[in-house]
Design an enzyme around this catalytic site. Structure first.
Site, PDB file in Angstrom:
ATOM      1  N   GLU A  16      -0.886  -0.593  -9.767  1.00 63.27           N
ATOM      2  CA  GLU A  16      -0.439  -1.871  -9.214  1.00 63.27           C
ATOM      3  C   GLU A  16       1.028  -2.137  -9.517  1.00 63.27           C
ATOM      4  OE1 GLU A  16      -1.936  -3.616  -7.063  1.00 63.27           O
ATOM      5  OE2 GLU A  16      -3.827  -2.529  -7.157  1.00 63.27           O
TER       6      GLU A  16
ATOM      7  N   HIS B   2       1.420   2.294  -3.535  1.00 66.59           N
ATOM      8  CA  HIS B   2       0.306   3.092  -4.051  1.00 66.59           C
ATOM      9  C   HIS B   2       0.407   4.536  -3.551  1.00 66.59           C
ATOM     10  CE1 HIS B   2      -2.074   0.006  -5.987  1.00 66.59           C
ATOM     11  NE2 HIS B   2      -2.166  -0.728  -4.892  1.00 66.59           N
TER      12      HIS B   2
ATOM     13  N   GLU C  45       0.823  -1.210   0.000  1.00 63.00           N
ATOM     14  CA  GLU C  45       0.000   0.000   0.000  1.00 63.00           C
ATOM     15  C   GLU C  45       0.860   1.264   0.000  1.00 63.00           C
ATOM     16  OE1 GLU C  45      -2.896  -0.429  -0.812  1.00 63.00           O
ATOM     17  OE2 GLU C  45      -3.232  -2.512  -0.256  1.00 63.00           O
TER      18      GLU C  45
END
Length: 510
Positions: A304, A278, A275
């Site tokens: 991704e 991201h 995460e």
């Protein structure tokens, strides 16, 4: 004189356009805040009220974007772009918002509101269904969402397969035919490797990951990992949820949500690193794009590629084991004090068929995506309904991974995506992994010493490359153009296949 007036008119249109973008961004920000709250700290019984608020916000956003005045404004500016009177960043903004507007205009505002209400309700039901292992309660929502998504796809482009329309929404230009070819190439590499490891590979000891690590301690480790990824803590917040995710709110504000299992530290470690990838992308977009339609990531595949690059190519690399072990020894010395870097490297790279996608190893991971992709194709072709999903899931898991599915919580209820209507999203995970492998070759060609950066625990050279080549461009470039810009060549899955074959062949002495 006429030319001066024309420039004045374009400048005036540009100001009106930026004002429109700011208003749209305000609605988007409020929806993200509401959705993040709903997935993390909101009470269970607040779902209905939250759905009403989100429906109102999405309806207002949709009505503003598709209004006659907004369409006239974008149309006039698009003509100015075509004449060469608008260039640079504003021209990119006009192009991207015009596409957003065309696609949004295809969906009636009332349907947009109903969709938001439906997916908000479905998400709340899914959370309860997963915990209760209760597919039957969630099943009707899947059918309703699929039928609605099919209808929306028809609005967008009735000449195409509805599923291809949805794929294109997540990754511009992607079709099921192209993804089938990708799957065939990856399958030809992965399946023989998995079989060879099962038959001949010797699995390392990873018992230290089963040690109980309290949630409070794992939270501290999470922040250590965020620091290690090079993210300023003042730019992010950490929350807890059933299914890990992240969200970019604005420049200087990207949120990370993880799930902690006290008897499975490794799950949280790699959820946070994933995460954080991201979040780094969202935080790295050119600040000049703030409050415009160019803010944020350009596609889910590119997104991704950042998360899985950080998670796997960095986070599971041999050089990174030093910095990672330092964090683990500092926080859990009783468990990791006697673990070596080689021990840790083998343990975090165990390749073994398993049930849960987000905890799958790097090698078998694409097989999990193929399971979901095949089910989605059947749903959208009308060859299956939600009632068939548990059986299909069990059959495909047995076929691809060779293991039995014990219950729906460990099968078709494990992912949150379908409750949010995100059909067509899963393929981008596999593509993202493959994009990342191609970045490595380009980084090396550009003189970035990836191994040295990982070993030093200072990812600045890697982050700088990604910021220049990927992050800064936001939505101004679509995935194919961005890949070619970053790598000097179009996307090629061979880099990914070669990377997997080399890494796991060496790990298991095949």
């Amino acid at each position: 004189m006429g030319n001066s007036k024309g420039k004045h008119d374009v400048k005036k249109l540009g100001k009106k356009f930026r004002k429109l973008e700011r208003k749209l961004w305000n609605y988007e920000y409020l929806m993200k805040v509401t959705q993040f709250d709903g997935a993390t700290i909101a009470p269970e019984h607040g779902a209905a009220a939250r759905g009403e608020a989100l429906a109102a916000l999405s309806g207002a956003h949709h009505a503003l974007l598709t209004s006659d005045s907004s369409r006239a404004l974008v149309h006039d500016l698009a003509k100015a772009v075509a004449r060469g009177n608008v260039t640079g960043q504003l021209a990119d903004e006009v192009r991207v918002l015009a596409r957003d507007q065309r696609e949004a205009s295809a969906i009636p505002t009332k349907e947009e509101e109903a969709w938001t209400r439906l997916t908000c309700e479905a998400d709340a039901v899914w959370h309860k269904a997963k915990l209760a292992n209760d597919w039957a309660s969630f099943e009707p929502y899947v059918d309703r969402i699929v039928e609605t998504a099919k209808r929306h796809a028809g609005y967008l482009d009735s000449s195409k397969d509805p599923y291809d329309v949805l794929l294109d929404q997540y990754e511009r230009g992607l079709t099921s035919k192209a993804f089938d070819a990708f799957c065939n190439q990856v399958r030809a590499t992965v399946v023989p490797l998995v079989h060879a490891i099962v038959e001949h590979g010797r699995q390392p000891n990873a018992s230290f990951f089963a040690a109980r690590v309290p949630a409070a301690l794992q939270e501290q480790i999470s922040f250590d990992l965020i620091d290690l990824m090079g993210i300023d803590r003042a730019d992010t917040a950490l929350a807890f949820t059933e299914h890990p995710f992240s969200e970019g709110f604005a420049a200087g504000d990207a949120r990370i949500a993880t799930h902690i299992y006290e008897d499975n530290l490794i799950s949280n470690v790699y959820s946070v690193i994933h995460e954080a990838g991201h979040a780094a992308y969202e935080l790295g977009v050119d600040p000049a794009y703030s409050y415009t339609c160019l803010a944020g990531g350009t596609s889910m595949g590119i997104h991704e590629s950042q998360s899985r690059f950080f998670e796997n190519i960095i986070g599971r690399s041999r050089p990174f084991m030093g910095p990672l072990l330092e964090v683990l020894r500092r926080r859990v010395p009783a468990v990791f004090g006697s673990v070596s870097e080689d021990d840790l490297y083998r343990a975090v790279n165990i390749a073994q068929p398993s049930l849960i996608r987000i905890e799958a190893d790097e090698l078998t991971y694409p097989l999990h995506i193929m399971i979901r992709y095949e089910i989605e194709r059947l749903l959208f072709s009308g060859e299956a309904t939600a009632a068939d999903i548990p059986g299909l899931w069990a059959d495909l898991t047995k076929s691809y991974l060779g293991i039995e599915v014990p219950d729906d919580a460990h099968g078709c209820l494990q992912d949150t995506h379908w409750s949010g209507g995100d059909f067509g999203y899963f393929p981008t995970y596999a593509l993202g992994s493959a994009y990342g492998a191609q970045y490595v070759s380009a980084m090396v060609a550009d003189g970035v010493d990836l191994g040295a950066a990982c070993a030093a625990g200072d990812l600045t050279p890697v982050r700088d490359w990604l910021e220049r080549k990927i992050w800064r461009w936001g939505r101004s470039k679509d995935a194919p153009e961005l890949i070619e810009l970053a790598c000097g060549a179009p996307f090629n899955a061979t880099y990914y296949c070669d990377y997997l074959a080399k890494k796991f062949g060496a790990l298991y002495a095949l």
